[in-house]
Design a protein around this motif. Structure first.
Motif, mmCIF file in Angstrom:
data_model
loop_
_atom_site.group_PDB
_atom_site.id
_atom_site.type_symbol
_atom_site.label_atom_id
_atom_site.label_comp_id
_atom_site.label_asym_id
_atom_site.label_seq_id
_atom_site.Cartn_x
_atom_site.Cartn_y
_atom_site.Cartn_z
ATOM 1 N N ASN A 135 -8.194 75.665 -36.130
ATOM 2 C CA ASN A 135 -9.437 75.030 -35.681
ATOM 3 C C ASN A 135 -9.142 73.732 -34.936
ATOM 4 O O ASN A 135 -9.710 73.471 -33.870
ATOM 5 C CB ASN A 135 -10.367 74.760 -36.864
ATOM 6 N N ARG A 136 -8.245 72.927 -35.466
ATOM 7 C CA ARG A 136 -7.901 71.655 -34.811
ATOM 8 C C ARG A 136 -7.186 71.898 -33.487
ATOM 9 O O ARG A 136 -7.437 71.196 -32.507
ATOM 10 C CB ARG A 136 -7.044 70.804 -35.737
ATOM 11 N N ASP A 139 -9.762 72.973 -30.938
ATOM 12 C CA ASP A 139 -10.551 71.818 -30.483
ATOM 13 C C ASP A 139 -9.749 70.963 -29.505
ATOM 14 O O ASP A 139 -10.279 70.514 -28.485
ATOM 15 C CB ASP A 139 -10.999 70.961 -31.667
ATOM 16 N N GLY A 140 -8.469 70.743 -29.807
ATOM 17 C CA GLY A 140 -7.625 69.936 -28.931
ATOM 18 C C GLY A 140 -7.414 70.582 -27.574
ATOM 19 O O GLY A 140 -7.470 69.901 -26.538
#
Length: 198
Positions: A135-136, A139-140
């Motif tokens: 997820n991170r 997003d990045g």
């Protein structure tokens, strides 16, 4: 297959800013690719830890989890190579002494139930960590405008990870209810001294 690996034809390795992507996420891609590619060693560890697994466990790790995770590793590794990085160097053969000992004890049916519970708990923790990490990363990548990698690589991978987490969670809940008090105590004790997610 009912739960096939990601189709390589659906993956787009287009990157707009390889240098920045490498600087920001190159080390992350290397780690994730290596961990995913080590799935063959993980299956070797499982066959050591669980000498006589129930068919549902064997089906999950051999027919669903292993092919999906291996494909994740291949895709992530190719992405990092596209960025100019060296390919991942997975460890495909090392089995720790503690797993060998647990595997030897697991030949006793009542202890194999303890080993199975440890397998489910470790699987829950590592898959939950994977969901959060993907997820991170998604997003990045989206924030950087690297939509091809975000949508055709990371989004597809993160779509499969919750199913792995669900398998371990449901298996752990059902199995815990069947354990004797001494087995629960043993699981808690072994978990407290040995747990380390990947």
């Amino acid at each position: 297959a009912e739960h096939p690996p990601i189709d390589l034809a659906t993956v787009d390795y287009t990157v707009h800013d390889p240098a920045t992507l490498n600087e920001r996420f190159g080390h992350v891609l290397d780690y994730m690719a290596r961990v995913e590619l080590e799935v063959d060693r993980n299956v070797l560890e499982l066959t050591t830890l669980l000498p006589d697994p129930p068919e549902i466990d064997r089906h999950f790790y051999a027919d669903v989890w292993q092919p999906q995770e291996l494909r994740h590793g291949i895709i992530l590794d190719r992405l990092q190579v596209e960025l100019g990085r060296d390919g991942a160097q997975p460890d495909l053969t090392t089995i720790s002494l503690k797993l060998k000992i647990l595997g030897a004890l697991a030949h006793l049916g009542s202890f194999q139930d303890v080993a199975r519970m440890l397998y489910y708990l470790t699987g829950m923790a590592t898959e939950r960590s994977a969901v959060l990490a993907y997820n991170r990363l998604h997003d990045g990548l989206t924030e950087m405008g690297e939509d091809a990698a975000a949508q055709t690589i990371v989004a597809q991978i993160r779509r499969q990870e919750p199913g792995h987490y669900a398998f371990y969670t449901l298996s752990a809940r059902g199995h815990w209810a069947r354990l004797a008090p001494w087995q629960r105590w043993t699981v808690r004790r072994l978990r407290s001294i040995s747990f380390a997610p990947v």
